[in-house]
Scaffold this active site. Structure first.
Site, PDB file in Angstrom:
ATOM      1  N   LYS A  63       0.850  -1.197   0.000  1.00 24.61           N
ATOM      2  CA  LYS A  63       0.000   0.000   0.000  1.00 24.61           C
ATOM      3  C   LYS A  63       0.883   1.244   0.000  1.00 24.61           C
ATOM      4  CE  LYS A  63      -4.107  -1.878   2.168  1.00 24.61           C
ATOM      5  NZ  LYS A  63      -3.745  -3.229   1.730  1.00 24.61           N
TER       6      LYS A  63
ATOM      7  N   ASP B 268      -1.661  -2.140  -4.135  1.00 21.13           N
ATOM      8  CA  ASP B 268      -3.058  -2.161  -3.690  1.00 21.13           C
ATOM      9  C   ASP B 268      -3.690  -0.789  -3.911  1.00 21.13           C
ATOM     10  OD1 ASP B 268      -2.875  -4.773  -2.776  1.00 21.13           O
ATOM     11  OD2 ASP B 268      -2.680  -4.238  -0.665  1.00 21.13           O
TER      12      ASP B 268
ATOM     13  N   GLN C  16     -11.027  -0.771  -8.242  1.00 19.16           N
ATOM     14  CA  GLN C  16     -12.172  -1.073  -7.381  1.00 19.16           C
ATOM     15  C   GLN C  16     -13.493  -0.858  -8.128  1.00 19.16           C
ATOM     16  OE1 GLN C  16     -10.748   2.044  -4.948  1.00 19.16           O
ATOM     17  NE2 GLN C  16     -10.107   0.712  -3.259  1.00 19.16           N
TER      18      GLN C  16
ATOM     19  N   ARG D 202      -5.493  -6.095 -10.955  1.00 15.82           N
ATOM     20  CA  ARG D 202      -6.349  -6.891 -10.064  1.00 15.82           C
ATOM     21  C   ARG D 202      -7.672  -6.144  -9.913  1.00 15.82           C
ATOM     22  NH1 ARG D 202      -4.447  -6.577  -4.265  1.00 15.82           N
ATOM     23  NH2 ARG D 202      -3.021  -8.276  -4.757  1.00 15.82           N
TER      24      ARG D 202
ATOM     25  N   LYS E  63     -13.865  -5.493  -5.495  1.00 22.16           N
ATOM     26  CA  LYS E  63     -15.052  -4.632  -5.333  1.00 22.16           C
ATOM     27  C   LYS E  63     -14.711  -3.322  -4.649  1.00 22.16           C
ATOM     28  CE  LYS E  63     -18.535  -8.261  -5.242  1.00 22.16           C
ATOM     29  NZ  LYS E  63     -19.732  -8.796  -4.560  1.00 22.16           N
TER      30      LYS E  63
ATOM     31  N   ALA F  94     -12.915  -1.827  -0.595  1.00 25.54           N
ATOM     32  CA  ALA F  94     -13.103  -2.136   0.821  1.00 25.54           C
ATOM     33  C   ALA F  94     -13.227  -0.909   1.719  1.00 25.54           C
ATOM     34  CB  ALA F  94     -11.932  -2.991   1.297  1.00 25.54           C
TER      35      ALA F  94
ATOM     36  N   THR G 101     -12.175 -11.903  -5.718  1.00 31.73           N
ATOM     37  CA  THR G 101     -13.486 -11.886  -5.065  1.00 31.73           C
ATOM     38  C   THR G 101     -13.764 -13.234  -4.422  1.00 31.73           C
ATOM     39  OG1 THR G 101     -15.867 -11.552  -5.429  1.00 31.73           O
ATOM     40  CG2 THR G 101     -14.651 -12.544  -7.244  1.00 31.73           C
ATOM     41  N   HIS G 102     -14.637 -13.194  -3.379  1.00 36.83           N
ATOM     42  CA  HIS G 102     -15.111 -14.447  -2.776  1.00 36.83           C
ATOM     43  C   HIS G 102     -16.567 -14.659  -3.140  1.00 36.83           C
ATOM     44  CE1 HIS G 102     -12.248 -12.270  -0.201  1.00 36.83           C
ATOM     45  NE2 HIS G 102     -11.622 -13.424  -0.216  1.00 36.83           N
TER      46      HIS G 102
ATOM     47  N   ARG H  27     -11.766  -4.357   8.526  1.00 30.88           N
ATOM     48  CA  ARG H  27     -12.370  -4.306   7.190  1.00 30.88           C
ATOM     49  C   ARG H  27     -13.013  -5.645   6.850  1.00 30.88           C
ATOM     50  NH1 ARG H  27      -8.114  -0.674   5.752  1.00 30.88           N
ATOM     51  NH2 ARG H  27      -6.788  -2.289   4.886  1.00 30.88           N
ATOM     52  N   ARG H  28     -12.341  -6.730   7.265  1.00 29.98           N
ATOM     53  CA  ARG H  28     -12.906  -8.068   6.985  1.00 29.98           C
ATOM     54  C   ARG H  28     -14.187  -8.291   7.791  1.00 29.98           C
ATOM     55  NH1 ARG H  28      -9.057  -7.067   4.154  1.00 29.98           N
ATOM     56  NH2 ARG H  28     -10.814  -6.305   2.982  1.00 29.98           N
TER      57      ARG H  28
HETATM   58  P1  FDA Z   1     -18.797  -9.470  -1.168  1.00 29.61           P
HETATM   59  O1  FDA Z   1     -18.275  -8.595  -0.065  1.00 29.61           O
HETATM   60  O2  FDA Z   1     -19.989  -9.032  -1.934  1.00 29.61           O
HETATM   61  O3  FDA Z   1     -19.059 -10.880  -0.554  1.00 29.61           O
HETATM   62  C1  FDA Z   1     -19.626 -11.943  -1.299  1.00 29.61           C
HETATM   63  C2  FDA Z   1     -19.519 -13.241  -0.523  1.00 29.61           C
HETATM   64  O4  FDA Z   1     -18.118 -13.523  -0.306  1.00 29.61           O
HETATM   65  C3  FDA Z   1     -20.090 -13.206   0.882  1.00 29.61           C
HETATM   66  O5  FDA Z   1     -21.449 -13.461   0.900  1.00 29.61           O
HETATM   67  C4  FDA Z   1     -19.255 -14.278   1.554  1.00 29.61           C
HETATM   68  O6  FDA Z   1     -19.704 -15.551   1.195  1.00 29.61           O
HETATM   69  C5  FDA Z   1     -17.903 -14.063   0.982  1.00 29.61           C
HETATM   70  N1  FDA Z   1     -17.090 -13.102   1.772  1.00 29.61           N
HETATM   71  C6  FDA Z   1     -16.749 -11.848   1.405  1.00 29.61           C
HETATM   72  N2  FDA Z   1     -16.000 -11.249   2.350  1.00 29.61           N
HETATM   73  C7  FDA Z   1     -15.871 -12.141   3.357  1.00 29.61           C
HETATM   74  C8  FDA Z   1     -15.229 -12.101   4.621  1.00 29.61           C
HETATM   75  N3  FDA Z   1     -14.576 -11.011   5.053  1.00 29.61           N
HETATM   76  N4  FDA Z   1     -15.309 -13.203   5.400  1.00 29.61           N
HETATM   77  C9  FDA Z   1     -15.978 -14.304   4.973  1.00 29.61           C
HETATM   78  N5  FDA Z   1     -16.625 -14.392   3.796  1.00 29.61           N
HETATM   79  C10 FDA Z   1     -16.573 -13.330   2.987  1.00 29.61           C
HETATM   80  N6  FDA Z   1      -9.929  -3.896  -1.631  1.00 29.61           N
HETATM   81  C11 FDA Z   1      -9.438  -2.654  -1.875  1.00 29.61           C
HETATM   82  O7  FDA Z   1     -10.148  -1.673  -1.698  1.00 29.61           O
HETATM   83  N7  FDA Z   1      -8.163  -2.512  -2.337  1.00 29.61           N
HETATM   84  C12 FDA Z   1      -7.350  -3.560  -2.593  1.00 29.61           C
HETATM   85  O8  FDA Z   1      -6.209  -3.380  -3.015  1.00 29.61           O
HETATM   86  C13 FDA Z   1      -7.851  -4.882  -2.334  1.00 29.61           C
HETATM   87  N8  FDA Z   1      -7.111  -5.977  -2.562  1.00 29.61           N
HETATM   88  C14 FDA Z   1      -7.698  -7.233  -2.488  1.00 29.61           C
HETATM   89  C15 FDA Z   1      -6.991  -8.369  -2.849  1.00 29.61           C
HETATM   90  C16 FDA Z   1      -7.606  -9.614  -2.866  1.00 29.61           C
HETATM   91  C17 FDA Z   1      -6.825 -10.817  -3.291  1.00 29.61           C
HETATM   92  C18 FDA Z   1      -8.972  -9.721  -2.488  1.00 29.61           C
HETATM   93  C19 FDA Z   1      -9.686 -11.040  -2.542  1.00 29.61           C
HETATM   94  C20 FDA Z   1      -9.662  -8.618  -2.081  1.00 29.61           C
HETATM   95  C21 FDA Z   1      -9.046  -7.366  -2.050  1.00 29.61           C
HETATM   96  N9  FDA Z   1      -9.715  -6.241  -1.618  1.00 29.61           N
HETATM   97  C22 FDA Z   1      -9.169  -5.003  -1.838  1.00 29.61           C
HETATM   98  C23 FDA Z   1     -10.978  -6.373  -0.851  1.00 29.61           C
HETATM   99  C24 FDA Z   1     -12.196  -6.287  -1.743  1.00 29.61           C
HETATM  100  O9  FDA Z   1     -12.332  -4.984  -2.234  1.00 29.61           O
HETATM  101  C25 FDA Z   1     -13.480  -6.657  -0.972  1.00 29.61           C
HETATM  102  O10 FDA Z   1     -13.623  -5.788   0.100  1.00 29.61           O
HETATM  103  C26 FDA Z   1     -13.489  -8.087  -0.460  1.00 29.61           C
HETATM  104  O11 FDA Z   1     -12.899  -8.979  -1.352  1.00 29.61           O
HETATM  105  C27 FDA Z   1     -14.950  -8.533  -0.237  1.00 29.61           C
HETATM  106  O12 FDA Z   1     -15.659  -8.488  -1.455  1.00 29.61           O
HETATM  107  P2  FDA Z   1     -16.103  -9.779  -2.301  1.00 29.61           P
HETATM  108  O13 FDA Z   1     -15.766  -9.550  -3.713  1.00 29.61           O
HETATM  109  O14 FDA Z   1     -15.482 -10.984  -1.712  1.00 29.61           O
HETATM  110  O15 FDA Z   1     -17.671  -9.804  -2.254  1.00 29.61           O
END
Ligand code: FDA
Length: 295
Positions: A88, A122, A151, A172, A175, A177, A214-215, A276-277
């Site tokens: 970062k 990041d 993002q 990368r 969504k 954070a 993404t998850h 954040r998580r």
């Molecule tokens: P979303 O939040 O909509 O969640 C969809 C589903 O995923 C949930 O219903 C659940 O099943 C699962 N899930 C998501 N988050 C979870 C959690 N914390 N615990 C358990 N289950 C969870 N952001 C940013 O602003 N700058 C960055 O540089 C990065 N870098 C980055 C790297 C990598 C490898 C990842 C995977 C993510 C990031 N992020 C990030 C974070 C990203 O912006 C986002 O906040 C998270 O990935 C959560 O979003 P999802 O896409 O997972 O979907």
């Protein structure tokens, strides 16, 4: 909660919060991250190692972060691990002076280049989007082995993607954070999700090697359907997920033959990352409560 210094101080002193953090953070020192990456590699995952920290206000701290990343790159190399690094810019002094920050990050990118490794920058909150993209563009002008994050929750991102693709960058997509104002970001999950899918298609059609981070099963299914339709090979992009999150999904995608990179954070400054998580998934609070009761 991620911005409350008093809460942060209290939590980091409590043994129970350390135990909770261990689910999402590999440890406090580099050796623990190296071990975590080794285990992930043995299972077939690639990794990106992240030394936690952000918003430094003192040049000494930015220099310390630079040294730590140089050490991480060296250890990754010596241990023959499959891991690049993510960093970062506010940890490298972006909030102090942009040129100072760029010079620090350049040391890391240069060393990574010598070791045939890669550095991912990041993306942080929107006050830093423009300066992050500027520092990235300068470094990308000189080095191949540096990539950026975008993002999907920001309206501006489609345009930013066009700019970084012109630099033939590896991107990368996530969504996002951080807490952002409604004037600049989608407020509904459906808006962000729709934009994520649109941007995923732009990236994967561009021919570069990008990370879909993404998850969210819906985003993953949309990606799988798109690459199938467009006959984009499973080796032409990768999925990326965070350490400790949806381990079931990480494993099943890897077994289906998709590239799967795990983001492995470590360091003493795990509190903001952990908050954040928690904010993303309140169900994680149940995990915290269970640990509190056990503690
Ligand atoms: P979303 O939040 O909509 O969640 C969809 C589903 O995923 C949930 O219903 C659940 O099943 C699962 N899930 C998501 N988050 C979870 C959690 N914390 N615990 C358990 N289950 C969870 N952001 C940013 O602003 N700058 C960055 O540089 C990065 N870098 C980055 C790297 C990598 C490898 C990842 C995977 C993510 C990031 N992020 C990030 C974070 C990203 O912006 C986002 O906040 C998270 O990935 C959560 O979003 P999802 O896409 O997972 O979907």
């Amino acid at each position: 909660m991620s911005e409350q210094p008093r809460l942060q101080q209290m939590a980091t002193r409590m043994e129970v919060s350390r135990r909770v953090a261990r689910r999402f953070v590999a440890g406090e020192v580099i050796q623990e991250a190296i071990e975590a990456v080794r285990v992930l590699n043995q299972k077939g995952f690639s990794a990106t190692t992240d030394y936690l920290g952000e918003m430094v206000t003192r040049k000494e701290d930015a220099q310390r972060a630079t040294d730590e990343y140089l050490r991480a790159l060296q250890l990754i190399h010596e241990n023959q691990l499959n891991s690049n690094v993510s960093l970062k810019l506010t940890q490298f002094g972006l909030g102090i002076d942009e040129e100072f920050c760029k010079n620090n990050v350049e040391q890391v990118v240069k060393r990574a280049s010598e070791l045939n490794n890669f550095v991912r920058i990041d993306m942080e909150g929107s006050p830093y989007t423009d300066s992050t993209l500027r520092v990235f563009a300068t470094l990308r002008g000189q080095y191949e082995n540096v990539g950026i994050v975008v993002q999907a929750y920001l309206y501006r991102t489609e345009k930013d993607i066009q700019d970084v693709l012109r630099l033939h960058s590896r991107v990368r997509l996530c969504k996002g954070a951080y807490k952002e104002a409604p004037e600049i970001s989608f407020k509904e999950k459906s808006g962000t999700d729709g934009n994520f899918i649109k941007l995923m298609k732009i990236l994967l059609q561009s021919g570069g090697y990008h990370g879909i981070a993404t998850h969210d099963p819906a985003m993953i299914d949309a990606t799988k359907a798109f690459v199938h339709e467009e006959q984009i090979g499973k080796d032409q992009f990768e999925f990326q997920m965070l350490y400790g999150i949806r381990r079931d999904l990480q494993e099943s995608l890897m077994k289906e033959g998709y590239g799967m990179r795990i983001y492995v954070p470590y360091g003493e400054e795990w509190y903001s990352y952990l908050m954040r998580r928690m904010a993303e998934r309140p169900a994680n609070l149940l995990f915290v409560l269970r640990n509190l009761l056990r503690g």
